[in-house]
Design an enzyme around this catalytic site. Structure first.
Site, PDB file in Angstrom:
ATOM      1  N   HIS A 153       0.823  -1.216   0.000  1.00 18.72           N
ATOM      2  CA  HIS A 153       0.000   0.000   0.000  1.00 18.72           C
ATOM      3  C   HIS A 153       0.850   1.256   0.000  1.00 18.72           C
ATOM      4  CE1 HIS A 153      -2.090  -3.273   2.242  1.00 18.72           C
ATOM      5  NE2 HIS A 153      -3.042  -3.007   1.378  1.00 18.72           N
TER       6      HIS A 153
HETATM    7  S1  FES Z   1       1.757  -0.481   3.292  1.00 16.81           S
HETATM    8 FE1  FES Z   1       0.115  -1.818   3.767  1.00 16.81          FE
HETATM    9  S2  FES Z   1       1.111  -3.631   4.407  1.00 16.81           S
HETATM   10 FE2  FES Z   1       2.751  -2.253   3.998  1.00 16.81          FE
END
Ligand code: FES
Length: 188
Positions: A153
């Site tokens: 993410h």
């Molecule tokens: S940014 Fe979501 S698990 Fe690493």
């Protein structure tokens, strides 16, 4: 959901594919048993662990095996532990950060454990290599801060493993460890 559950869940997703190519993997005997059941990681070599340390969930890591600019990944309690031999440039970058600007304020020095002489070796960073957002494994030498980047993410960590950008709430975790000789640490 436990941390291990999170790690396994996301490890099996496509988001962690880049991480598999980036590191040298070292598995302890105890960790290999976990890895064999849950997923298949390439293993370059093995480190032995005494029976009593396996039973306690501890591993020993010989830091002298890591060369400057290299990172080892060691499985511990089902999670990867990164051992990064940082360059002087990486240390300088970590030291230059104003901790007041950090989401999870922590000095670089605070992320190290002193050896028996009471000194820290800022070249050798030991931390749990799991993103504190939802447990993916960040890629090294990547991201906007020359540290680690989590592709799941988009969390960016600096050369100290501190969160700098993206959704992760806290720095990557420094595990409990202690020096048992000049070059060997016991994690756990
Ligand atoms: S940014 Fe979501 S698990 Fe690493």
């Amino acid at each position: 959901m436990s941390d291990t559950d999170k790690f396994d869940e996301h490890h099996n997703g496509e988001g962690d594919e880049p991480t598999r190519r980036d590191f040298i993997y070292i598995a302890t005997a105890a960790a290999a048993a976990v890895g064999g059941g849950a997923f298949a990681w390439p293993l370059v070599s093995q480190m032995s662990a005494a029976g009593d340390t396996r039973a306690a969930g501890s591993i020993e890591i010989d830091l002298s095996k890591v060369s400057e600019g290299q990172q080892l990944k060691v499985l511990w309690r089902g999670k990867p532990v990164f051992v990064r031999y940082r360059t002087q440039k990486e240390i300088d970058e970590a030291d230059a950060v104003d901790i007041e600007t950090l989401r999870d304020p922590e000095t670089d020095d605070a992320r190290f454990v002193a050896n028996p002489e009471g000194k820290i070796n800022k070249h050798l960073l030991v931390m749990v290599g799991v993103c504190t957002h939802f447990g993916c494994i960040p890629v090294g030498e990547a991201g906007d801060f020359d540290g680690w980047y989590c592709p799941c993410h988009g969390s960016h960590y600096d050369t100290s493993g501190r969160i700098r950008k993206g959704p992760a709430p806290t720095n990557m975790v420094i595990p409990k460890y202690a020096y048992i000789s000049d070059t060997v640490i016991k994690v756990g």
